[in-house]
Design a protein around this motif. Structure first.
Motif, PDB file in Angstrom:
ATOM      1  N   GLY A  36       0.818  -1.199   0.000  1.00 39.30           N
ATOM      2  CA  GLY A  36       0.000   0.000   0.000  1.00 39.30           C
ATOM      3  C   GLY A  36       0.853   1.251   0.000  1.00 39.30           C
ATOM      4  O   GLY A  36       0.595   2.219  -0.717  1.00 39.30           O
ATOM      5  N   ARG A  37       1.923   1.230   0.826  1.00 35.53           N
ATOM      6  CA  ARG A  37       2.818   2.376   0.911  1.00 35.53           C
ATOM      7  C   ARG A  37       3.520   2.626  -0.432  1.00 35.53           C
ATOM      8  O   ARG A  37       3.628   3.755  -0.917  1.00 35.53           O
ATOM      9  CB  ARG A  37       3.871   2.055   1.947  1.00 35.53           C
ATOM     10  N   LEU A  38       3.984   1.495  -1.048  1.00 34.48           N
ATOM     11  CA  LEU A  38       4.759   1.624  -2.284  1.00 34.48           C
ATOM     12  C   LEU A  38       3.890   2.097  -3.444  1.00 34.48           C
ATOM     13  O   LEU A  38       4.311   2.912  -4.263  1.00 34.48           O
ATOM     14  CB  LEU A  38       5.430   0.287  -2.629  1.00 34.48           C
ATOM     15  N   SER A  39       2.632   1.549  -3.508  1.00 33.83           N
ATOM     16  CA  SER A  39       1.778   1.920  -4.638  1.00 33.83           C
ATOM     17  C   SER A  39       1.084   3.255  -4.400  1.00 33.83           C
ATOM     18  O   SER A  39       0.600   3.882  -5.338  1.00 33.83           O
ATOM     19  CB  SER A  39       0.742   0.822  -4.881  1.00 33.83           C
ATOM     20  N   GLY A  40       1.014   3.669  -3.135  1.00 29.99           N
ATOM     21  CA  GLY A  40       0.385   4.934  -2.814  1.00 29.99           C
ATOM     22  C   GLY A  40      -1.134   4.874  -2.811  1.00 29.99           C
ATOM     23  O   GLY A  40      -1.791   5.901  -2.698  1.00 29.99           O
ATOM     24  N   THR A  41      -1.689   3.655  -2.920  1.00 28.65           N
ATOM     25  CA  THR A  41      -3.140   3.531  -2.985  1.00 28.65           C
ATOM     26  C   THR A  41      -3.754   3.244  -1.626  1.00 28.65           C
ATOM     27  O   THR A  41      -4.965   3.184  -1.493  1.00 28.65           O
ATOM     28  CB  THR A  41      -3.547   2.399  -3.941  1.00 28.65           C
ATOM     29  N   GLY A  42      -2.910   3.015  -0.608  1.00 31.65           N
ATOM     30  CA  GLY A  42      -3.438   2.634   0.680  1.00 31.65           C
ATOM     31  C   GLY A  42      -3.566   1.137   0.778  1.00 31.65           C
ATOM     32  O   GLY A  42      -3.723   0.443  -0.230  1.00 31.65           O
ATOM     33  N   SER A  43      -3.484   0.606   2.004  1.00 30.33           N
ATOM     34  CA  SER A  43      -3.430  -0.839   2.190  1.00 30.33           C
ATOM     35  C   SER A  43      -4.808  -1.444   2.419  1.00 30.33           C
ATOM     36  O   SER A  43      -5.000  -2.641   2.320  1.00 30.33           O
ATOM     37  CB  SER A  43      -2.539  -1.161   3.384  1.00 30.33           C
ATOM     38  N   GLY A  44      -5.777  -0.610   2.738  1.00 27.86           N
ATOM     39  CA  GLY A  44      -7.084  -1.139   3.077  1.00 27.86           C
ATOM     40  C   GLY A  44      -7.144  -1.759   4.457  1.00 27.86           C
ATOM     41  O   GLY A  44      -8.147  -2.329   4.850  1.00 27.86           O
TER      42      GLY A  44
END
Lengths: 261, 338
Positions: free
Chosen positions: B44-52
């Motif tokens: 989530g951190r790497l993609s910037g989309t959030g981990s949910g």
């Protein structure tokens, strides 16, 4: 290729050690420096190597003053082979010999493939390649001395200055090491070694120098320099010189000691 | 004395072990994070989309565990590398990076700071400066004494100044408030990563890394300092300058590490020793091995410090309790094989 110390004066804590000593070493010769304990043999070696500054007098390398040389350049001309010692860490024989590549290695670099090949050749030449991966701390005194010689040869220096190379070696290793040093001289290396045994220079050394009272009192062919009178002057003991039937000098023997066998 | 191992396999094993220690350090604690959640949080951190994931999980991983684990990695690596360099240049496997008084200087600085009620950042700053000053002072004294073996004079001056500063630390402890200040001082003197914030880490990491750099770049040459000074000089080494650079580098990084984590004992002494048993004394391999082992050992110990007991244990106690038996076991094993 030669190194020369002229009229060296040196005092340690006000006590004069060397008072006008002169000694030279050229490529291709094996020279023995004889002197009693504390006569200043090691000091003279250190001054020749540029590790100690003399109080007075000059050291020259091929005629140029030693002071003008950088340590790294000097290390490619003159190598120091210290007395065999105990190392604090178990470096392998190969790692110790590789340290001799320092003068040819850049500041931030480590020895590379060419350096390894050079060291391998030297280890083979000295007959210790089979010890390459053994720890320096676990081999014999004679093998350690050869390892230190390998390190000196790895410097690509033509002149070797050796401090008591035979001390601490058993009789067999002493004989083999003298053979080795003689061969190095034949190969064109200049070897200067200190010793306090007057019998050692009788075999193999082309030149012997005597250090007495801070000066070199005699310097020349062992046949001329090594007399009973000279040994008395050096060590304060009376000796006789034993000759073979053909007149060759064999050994010194202290007079006044009972002959048992 | 070194245990023969295949180099590539050994490095791979060591890196895998370090990774396992790091994952464990992120996962366990008062708020456990499952390895799967850890991966999702990372993704989530790497993609910037959030981990949910629940916000608490991300907070624990990134704001609480990460600074602490990162500090453990850097401090452990620094102390072990400095210890290895010091053992080499002082030709003695019993030397630790604080032999020249860096810990004692930092310790007195920190205790004084705590006694005076200064804020934590200032306490760390004074500790850092105190460590540097102590070693500079020792170096200066040793330079004035020219008659003896320079290495011996350095060590003796370091031991003497260390004793003097130790007396100062004891004095401050006695006059400090036994209910508020003394526990803080004691905890600091035994080391710990519990108070490390991202800001502290960012402030000290540059000094730690700046100290590591010369050690890493000059690592083959450190070998030559374990020879007698004259022997090394005859080989072409500028002994005095090389020693000064390495002492300065080791002191800079150690002082920064101590100011961040307090006096974590034992690592700088024993990790290089373990590394030497594994890869031999050549710094080409000894330095990277010490870095890896030091980082892994400190993170592992810190993980234990915050999980084995209901209260947080000081690191210095655990490094000794965990490290000493392991070291003795390794020593006995290597002795049998030799």
């Amino acid at each position: 290729m030669s190194i020369a110390a002229r009229d060296i004066h040196f005092a340690y804590r006000g006590r004069p050690v060397l008072t006008g000593a002169s000694l030279a070493l050229s490529a291709g010769e094996l020279v023995c420096l004889l002197g009693s304990n504390g006569a200043g043999k090691s000091t003279l070696l250190r001054i020749l190597l540029g590790l100690q500054r003399p109080g007075r007098g000059a050291v020259t390398v091929d005629g140029e003053p030693l002071a003008g040389w950088q340590r790294r350049q000097l290390a490619r001309l003159v190598a120091y082979v210290p007395q065999v010692h105990v190392a604090p860490f178990p470096y392998t024989v190969r790692q110790v010999a590789l340290m001799g590549r320092l003068p040819a290695t850049g500041l931030l670099k480590a020895p590379g493939a060419a350096d390894r090949a050079c060291v391998q050749g030297i280890l083979e030449h000295l007959g210790i390649a089979h010890l390459a991966e053994r720890a320096y701390t676990e081999i014999s005194g004679g093998e350690r001395q050869l390892t230190l010689i390998a390190r000196a040869l790895a410097q690509e220096a033509r002149l070797l200055v050796m401090d008591e190379p035979l001390a601490g070696l058993d009789y067999g290793n002493q004989v083999r090491l003298l053979d080795r040093l003689e061969r190095l001289a034949e190969e064109g290396y200049g070897v200067l070694m200190t010793t306090h045994d007057p019998n050692q220079p009788l075999t193999g050394c082309q030149r012997v120098a005597l250090l007495v009272d801070g000066r070199i009192t005699a310097d020349g062919h062992p046949g001329e320099v090594l007399t009973a009178a000279a040994i008395h002057l050096l060590y304060g003991v009376h000796v006789e010189l034993l000759h073979a039937t053909d007149g060759r000098r064999l050994a010194f023997r202290p007079t006044g000691r009972r002959v048992i066998a | 004395m070194s245990i023969p191992v295949r180099p590539a396999a050994a490095w791979l094993a060591a890196s895998a072990a370090l990774l396992a220690v790091l994952v464990t350090a992120f996962a366990v604690g008062k708020f456990p994070v499952a390895p799967g959640d850890l991966l999702r949080s990372l993704a989530g951190r790497l993609s910037g989309t959030g981990s949910g994931l629940p916000a608490a999980v991300d907070t624990v991983v990134w704001n609480i565990r990460l600074p602490r684990v990162a500090a453990g990695v850097v401090v452990g690596a620094v102390l072990a590398a400095a210890g290895a360099a010091y053992q080499g240049m002082f030709r003695n496997p019993l030397v630790s990076p604080d032999i020249l008084g860096v810990s004692a200087g930092a310790g007195l600085g920190a205790t004084l700071g705590i006694y005076l009620g200064l804020p934590l950042a200032l306490v760390q700053g004074i500790a850092f400066v105190g460590g540097l000053l102590a070693v500079a002072f020792v170096w200066r004294i040793a330079a004035l004494v020219q008659r003896h073996d320079p290495v011996l004079v350095l060590v003796l001056a370091g031991v003497a100044l260390g004793a003097l500063l130790g007396a100062g630390i004891s004095l401050v402890k006695i006059i400090s408030d036994p209910y508020t200040q003394l526990p803080t001082i004691t905890f600091w003197l035994l080391g710990g990563l519990n108070a490390v914030t991202p800001h502290d880490l960012a402030a000290t990491a540059p000094a730690m890394l700046a100290g590591l750099l010369p050690m890493a770049l000059l690592r083959w040459r450190i070998n030559l300092l374990s020879l007698a000074d004259e022997e090394a000089a005859a080989l072409g080494v500028d002994v005095g300058r090389l020693r000064l650079v390495l002492v300065a580098a080791a002191t800079l990084s150690t002082a920064a590490a101590v100011s961040l984590a307090g006096i974590v004992g034992w690592i700088g002494l024993v990790v290089p020793h373990v590394a030497r048993l594994l890869v031999g004394p050549d710094f080409l391999r000894l330095l990277p091995a010490s870095l890896l082992l030091g980082a892994g050992f400190l993170v592992a110990t810190d993980t234990l410090a915050r999980t084995v007991a209901p209260i947080e244990l000081p690191l210095g106690i655990l490094t000794a309790v965990v490290g000493a038996p392991f070291f003795l076991w390794l020593l006995a094993r290597a002795g049998r094989q030799a």
